[in-house]
Design a protein around this motif. Structure first.
Motif, PDB file in Angstrom:
ATOM      1  N   MET A  25       0.841  -1.165   0.000  1.00 22.84           N
ATOM      2  CA  MET A  25       0.000   0.000   0.000  1.00 22.84           C
ATOM      3  C   MET A  25       0.895   1.241   0.000  1.00 22.84           C
ATOM      4  O   MET A  25       1.891   1.303   0.708  1.00 22.84           O
ATOM      5  CB  MET A  25      -0.873   0.004   1.262  1.00 22.84           C
ATOM      6  N   ILE A  26       0.544   2.195  -0.837  1.00 24.01           N
ATOM      7  CA  ILE A  26       1.201   3.498  -0.797  1.00 24.01           C
ATOM      8  C   ILE A  26       0.138   4.504  -0.382  1.00 24.01           C
ATOM      9  O   ILE A  26      -0.871   4.672  -1.068  1.00 24.01           O
ATOM     10  CB  ILE A  26       1.804   3.899  -2.154  1.00 24.01           C
ATOM     11  N   ASP A  27       0.386   5.166   0.758  1.00 25.18           N
ATOM     12  CA  ASP A  27      -0.538   6.192   1.231  1.00 25.18           C
ATOM     13  C   ASP A  27       0.050   7.570   0.912  1.00 25.18           C
ATOM     14  O   ASP A  27      -0.268   8.151  -0.117  1.00 25.18           O
ATOM     15  CB  ASP A  27      -0.818   6.009   2.721  1.00 25.18           C
ATOM     16  N   THR A  28       0.947   8.081   1.734  1.00 25.55           N
ATOM     17  CA  THR A  28       1.549   9.389   1.461  1.00 25.55           C
ATOM     18  C   THR A  28       2.847   9.291   0.661  1.00 25.55           C
ATOM     19  O   THR A  28       3.392  10.299   0.238  1.00 25.55           O
ATOM     20  CB  THR A  28       1.827  10.160   2.762  1.00 25.55           C
ATOM     21  N   ALA A  29       3.350   8.088   0.462  1.00 26.02           N
ATOM     22  CA  ALA A  29       4.548   7.791  -0.344  1.00 26.02           C
ATOM     23  C   ALA A  29       5.851   8.256   0.292  1.00 26.02           C
ATOM     24  O   ALA A  29       6.887   8.288  -0.378  1.00 26.02           O
ATOM     25  CB  ALA A  29       4.417   8.342  -1.765  1.00 26.02           C
ATOM     26  N   GLY A  30       5.838   8.605   1.571  1.00 23.88           N
ATOM     27  CA  GLY A  30       7.069   9.051   2.231  1.00 23.88           C
ATOM     28  C   GLY A  30       8.112   7.960   2.337  1.00 23.88           C
ATOM     29  O   GLY A  30       9.281   8.165   1.979  1.00 23.88           O
ATOM     30  N   THR A  31       7.715   6.798   2.825  1.00 22.85           N
ATOM     31  CA  THR A  31       8.670   5.708   3.026  1.00 22.85           C
ATOM     32  C   THR A  31       9.253   5.220   1.713  1.00 22.85           C
ATOM     33  O   THR A  31      10.475   5.065   1.572  1.00 22.85           O
ATOM     34  CB  THR A  31       7.992   4.541   3.773  1.00 22.85           C
ATOM     35  N   ILE A  32       8.408   5.008   0.708  1.00 23.21           N
ATOM     36  CA  ILE A  32       8.904   4.458  -0.559  1.00 23.21           C
ATOM     37  C   ILE A  32       9.754   5.484  -1.305  1.00 23.21           C
ATOM     38  O   ILE A  32      10.726   5.133  -1.969  1.00 23.21           O
ATOM     39  CB  ILE A  32       7.745   3.912  -1.430  1.00 23.21           C
ATOM     40  N   THR A  33       9.441   6.772  -1.167  1.00 23.63           N
ATOM     41  CA  THR A  33      10.248   7.809  -1.803  1.00 23.63           C
ATOM     42  C   THR A  33      11.609   7.922  -1.126  1.00 23.63           C
ATOM     43  O   THR A  33      12.642   8.056  -1.800  1.00 23.63           O
ATOM     44  CB  THR A  33       9.511   9.160  -1.775  1.00 23.63           C
ATOM     45  N   ASN A  34      11.641   7.854   0.212  1.00 20.15           N
ATOM     46  CA  ASN A  34      12.928   7.879   0.922  1.00 20.15           C
ATOM     47  C   ASN A  34      13.774   6.671   0.544  1.00 20.15           C
ATOM     48  O   ASN A  34      14.997   6.793   0.359  1.00 20.15           O
ATOM     49  CB  ASN A  34      12.704   7.918   2.435  1.00 20.15           C
ATOM     50  N   ALA A  77      13.661   4.990  -2.291  1.00 23.59           N
ATOM     51  CA  ALA A  77      14.122   5.177  -3.668  1.00 23.59           C
ATOM     52  C   ALA A  77      15.284   6.163  -3.725  1.00 23.59           C
ATOM     53  O   ALA A  77      16.252   5.950  -4.461  1.00 23.59           O
ATOM     54  CB  ALA A  77      12.975   5.665  -4.541  1.00 23.59           C
ATOM     55  N   SER A  78      15.206   7.226  -2.939  1.00 28.64           N
ATOM     56  CA  SER A  78      16.301   8.195  -2.902  1.00 28.64           C
ATOM     57  C   SER A  78      17.587   7.545  -2.408  1.00 28.64           C
ATOM     58  O   SER A  78      18.671   7.793  -2.952  1.00 28.64           O
ATOM     59  CB  SER A  78      15.930   9.369  -1.993  1.00 28.64           C
ATOM     60  N   MET A  79      17.475   6.695  -1.403  1.00 26.92           N
ATOM     61  CA  MET A  79      18.648   5.994  -0.881  1.00 26.92           C
ATOM     62  C   MET A  79      19.221   5.043  -1.934  1.00 26.92           C
ATOM     63  O   MET A  79      20.447   4.949  -2.094  1.00 26.92           O
ATOM     64  CB  MET A  79      18.300   5.221   0.382  1.00 26.92           C
ATOM     65  N   LEU A  80      18.362   4.352  -2.658  1.00 26.06           N
ATOM     66  CA  LEU A  80      18.837   3.453  -3.716  1.00 26.06           C
ATOM     67  C   LEU A  80      19.605   4.229  -4.781  1.00 26.06           C
ATOM     68  O   LEU A  80      20.653   3.771  -5.263  1.00 26.06           O
ATOM     69  CB  LEU A  80      17.660   2.703  -4.340  1.00 26.06           C
ATOM     70  N   HIS A  81      19.098   5.405  -5.163  1.00 26.48           N
ATOM     71  CA  HIS A  81      19.811   6.236  -6.143  1.00 26.48           C
ATOM     72  C   HIS A  81      21.171   6.674  -5.601  1.00 26.48           C
ATOM     73  O   HIS A  81      22.160   6.654  -6.329  1.00 26.48           O
ATOM     74  CB  HIS A  81      18.970   7.464  -6.530  1.00 26.48           C
ATOM     75  N   LYS A  82      21.224   7.052  -4.326  1.00 32.79           N
ATOM     76  CA  LYS A  82      22.496   7.463  -3.722  1.00 32.79           C
ATOM     77  C   LYS A  82      23.499   6.324  -3.716  1.00 32.79           C
ATOM     78  O   LYS A  82      24.710   6.548  -3.782  1.00 32.79           O
ATOM     79  CB  LYS A  82      22.272   7.957  -2.292  1.00 32.79           C
ATOM     80  N   GLU A  83      23.003   5.094  -3.635  1.00 29.65           N
ATOM     81  CA  GLU A  83      23.876   3.914  -3.622  1.00 29.65           C
ATOM     82  C   GLU A  83      24.210   3.420  -5.029  1.00 29.65           C
ATOM     83  O   GLU A  83      24.859   2.390  -5.181  1.00 29.65           O
ATOM     84  CB  GLU A  83      23.235   2.797  -2.798  1.00 29.65           C
ATOM     85  N   GLY A  84      23.717   4.112  -6.052  1.00 27.89           N
ATOM     86  CA  GLY A  84      24.109   3.775  -7.414  1.00 27.89           C
ATOM     87  C   GLY A  84      23.036   3.191  -8.312  1.00 27.89           C
ATOM     88  O   GLY A  84      23.329   2.842  -9.452  1.00 27.89           O
ATOM     89  N   ALA A  85      21.812   3.073  -7.828  1.00 23.90           N
ATOM     90  CA  ALA A  85      20.747   2.541  -8.691  1.00 23.90           C
ATOM     91  C   ALA A  85      20.504   3.490  -9.861  1.00 23.90           C
ATOM     92  O   ALA A  85      20.467   4.710  -9.682  1.00 23.90           O
ATOM     93  CB  ALA A  85      19.462   2.351  -7.896  1.00 23.90           C
ATOM     94  N   HIS A  86      20.346   2.933 -11.044  1.00 26.37           N
ATOM     95  CA  HIS A  86      20.091   3.746 -12.236  1.00 26.37           C
ATOM     96  C   HIS A  86      18.614   4.056 -12.394  1.00 26.37           C
ATOM     97  O   HIS A  86      18.257   5.087 -12.966  1.00 26.37           O
ATOM     98  CB  HIS A  86      20.616   3.040 -13.485  1.00 26.37           C
ATOM     99  N   SER A  87      17.763   3.168 -11.917  1.00 23.70           N
ATOM    100  CA  SER A  87      16.327   3.405 -11.991  1.00 23.70           C
ATOM    101  C   SER A  87      15.639   2.639 -10.869  1.00 23.70           C
ATOM    102  O   SER A  87      16.138   1.621 -10.400  1.00 23.70           O
ATOM    103  CB  SER A  87      15.764   2.984 -13.343  1.00 23.70           C
ATOM    104  N   VAL A  88      14.497   3.166 -10.445  1.00 23.47           N
ATOM    105  CA  VAL A  88      13.700   2.536  -9.396  1.00 23.47           C
ATOM    106  C   VAL A  88      12.248   2.517  -9.865  1.00 23.47           C
ATOM    107  O   VAL A  88      11.736   3.529 -10.344  1.00 23.47           O
ATOM    108  CB  VAL A  88      13.806   3.309  -8.058  1.00 23.47           C
TER     109      VAL A  88
END
Length: 79
Positions: free
Chosen positions: A1-10, A12-23
């Motif tokens: 479930m995505i409600d306000t999307a805070g957790t999933i956005t945080n 995703a941001s961490m994954l990008h910082k660790e080198g993910a090209h797309s999420v």
């Protein structure tokens, strides 16, 4: 479930910082309470995939805009 999307956005941001090209975000229940659309449309997600377990009104669709690459896909549960 995505409600306000805070957790999933945080996350995703961490994954990008660790080198993910797309999420890609996926959820079975797209509640999308404010500010979910702004967060999901912020550009951290390549795509947002939802099911139709909860109808998503047009004003609650993930938006594309300048510098944003995201899109929203809806998968039917046969409801």
């Amino acid at each position: 479930m995505i409600d306000t999307a805070g957790t999933i956005t945080n996350a995703a941001s961490m994954l990008h910082k660790e080198g993910a090209h797309s999420v890609i975000a996926c959820t079975s229940h797209a509640v999308f309470s404010p500010p979910a659309i702004e967060r999901l449309s912020s550009g951290v997600f390549q795509e947002v995939i939802v099911t139709n377990s909860i109808p998503v009104e047009e004003h609650n669709q993930v938006r594309r805009g300048e510098g944003r690459t995201g899109k929203q896909s809806s998968w039917s549960l046969g409801i």
